[in-house]
Design a protein around this motif. Sequence first.
Motif, short mmCIF file in Angstrom:
data_model
loop_
_atom_site.label_atom_id
_atom_site.label_comp_id
_atom_site.label_asym_id
_atom_site.label_seq_id
_atom_site.Cartn_x
_atom_site.Cartn_y
_atom_site.Cartn_z
N LEU A 1 -2.30 6.00 -8.39
CA LEU A 1 -2.57 5.15 -7.23
C LEU A 1 -2.55 5.92 -5.93
O LEU A 1 -3.24 5.56 -4.96
CB LEU A 1 -1.52 4.03 -7.14
CG LEU A 1 -1.47 2.97 -8.24
CD1 LEU A 1 -0.30 2.02 -7.97
CD2 LEU A 1 -2.77 2.18 -8.33
N GLN A 2 -1.75 6.99 -5.90
CA GLN A 2 -1.48 7.69 -4.64
C GLN A 2 -2.19 9.03 -4.51
O GLN A 2 -2.01 9.72 -3.51
CB GLN A 2 0.03 7.92 -4.51
CG GLN A 2 0.84 6.63 -4.56
CD GLN A 2 2.32 6.90 -4.66
OE1 GLN A 2 2.99 7.16 -3.66
NE2 GLN A 2 2.85 6.86 -5.88
N LEU B 1 -4.49 3.54 -3.16
CA LEU B 1 -3.53 3.39 -2.06
C LEU B 1 -3.64 4.52 -1.04
O LEU B 1 -2.93 4.50 -0.02
CB LEU B 1 -2.10 3.34 -2.60
CG LEU B 1 -1.74 2.22 -3.58
CD1 LEU B 1 -0.26 2.28 -3.92
CD2 LEU B 1 -2.08 0.84 -3.00
N ALA B 2 -4.53 5.48 -1.29
CA ALA B 2 -4.57 6.70 -0.48
C ALA B 2 -4.97 6.46 0.97
O ALA B 2 -4.42 7.08 1.88
CB ALA B 2 -5.50 7.72 -1.12
N THR C 1 3.29 6.41 0.03
CA THR C 1 2.10 5.93 0.73
C THR C 1 2.34 4.61 1.45
O THR C 1 1.49 4.18 2.23
CB THR C 1 0.93 5.75 -0.26
OG1 THR C 1 1.38 4.97 -1.37
CG2 THR C 1 0.44 7.10 -0.75
N GLN C 2 3.46 3.93 1.18
CA GLN C 2 3.77 2.67 1.86
C GLN C 2 5.28 2.54 2.01
O GLN C 2 5.91 1.66 1.43
CB GLN C 2 3.15 1.48 1.12
CG GLN C 2 3.44 1.40 -0.38
CD GLN C 2 2.82 0.18 -1.04
OE1 GLN C 2 1.61 0.06 -1.12
NE2 GLN C 2 3.67 -0.75 -1.49
N LEU C 3 5.85 3.41 2.82
CA LEU C 3 7.30 3.50 2.97
C LEU C 3 7.93 2.21 3.47
O LEU C 3 9.08 1.90 3.15
CB LEU C 3 7.64 4.65 3.93
CG LEU C 3 7.34 6.07 3.40
CD1 LEU C 3 7.57 7.11 4.49
CD2 LEU C 3 8.20 6.38 2.19
N LYS D 1 2.22 -4.73 -4.02
CA LYS D 1 3.32 -5.63 -3.69
C LYS D 1 4.33 -5.79 -4.82
O LYS D 1 5.53 -5.76 -4.59
CB LYS D 1 2.76 -7.01 -3.33
CG LYS D 1 1.77 -7.02 -2.17
CD LYS D 1 2.44 -6.63 -0.87
CE LYS D 1 1.48 -6.80 0.31
NZ LYS D 1 2.10 -6.38 1.59
N ARG D 2 3.82 -5.96 -6.03
CA ARG D 2 4.69 -6.35 -7.13
C ARG D 2 4.06 -5.95 -8.46
O ARG D 2 2.84 -5.93 -8.60
CB ARG D 2 4.89 -7.87 -7.09
CG ARG D 2 5.75 -8.50 -8.17
CD ARG D 2 5.87 -9.99 -7.88
NE ARG D 2 6.69 -10.71 -8.85
CZ ARG D 2 6.22 -11.35 -9.91
NH1 ARG D 2 4.91 -11.36 -10.15
NH2 ARG D 2 7.03 -11.99 -10.73
#
Length: 273
Positions: free
Chosen positions: A54-55, A61-62, A19-21, A69-70
């Motif tokens: 989350l995904q 995050l979808a 979702t956040q490559l 981030k961390r």
Amino acid sequence: MSTETESSSPLTHSITLPTQLAEPVQIVAAPGIPDSQFRTAINSSLFKQWLKNLQTETGILANNAMSLKRVLLQGVDMFGERVGFLKFKADIVDKETGKKVPGIVSARGPAVAILILLESEGETYAVLTEQVRVPVGRLILELPAGMLDDEEGDFVGTAVREVEEETGIHLNLEDMIDLTAFLEPSTGCRVFPSPGGCDEEIGLFLYRGHVDKEIITQLQGKEKGLRDHGELIKVRVVSYKNLWHMTADSKVLMAIALYEMAMREGLLLQSKT
């Protein structure tokens, strides 16, 4: 995809989420977390399931409005060779405001609880367990319950096993009714007792049966549990009509709500005499 940095301190691990490559996530071990536990934790089903949540379609995050981030791994509790609990802090940022959302997580994974209703001589009884609960510093009356011990997600099988371990009652798989299955599919058909700090999701089940009054008497005060594991459990049998105000256990109260609403909506048949 993931990369790992070998150094004395801190231990770090980098992963890339679909979702956040373009934004790799850094996973960092807090001081005192040994390398072996760090590796075990990030490869555990608990941590992988949290990342998956989350995904999902309803995950935070979808829609690309937030970014992970961390993750600071702060604690690992092992149950033998498997991870029992994880404690970590996730830095998740709202892209519109640039602010972090609350991200302290106690991960323990899925669990089951069972509302056992036994009818005898025209009275309905609920079977509870009385257990020492150190986090709240009290003895708590609650539904027979337990954590899933494997990655297969066998909620029904776990429910039957926990009932037998905690009460001595043997139930058949086909007699179990999944109360959480009545929830909307978008909920995941599980309940979250404390989503502000814990990932625990619970499947709530129902068992209804008829027994002689002698069985009710025999169950009352029975000592059960895996005593070599520190489970000091006593069985308590209470009238169902009084159950709702006899305990502060959220599992009990959620199960009553689901059971009563399902009965009211005609989703459950009346128990046969």
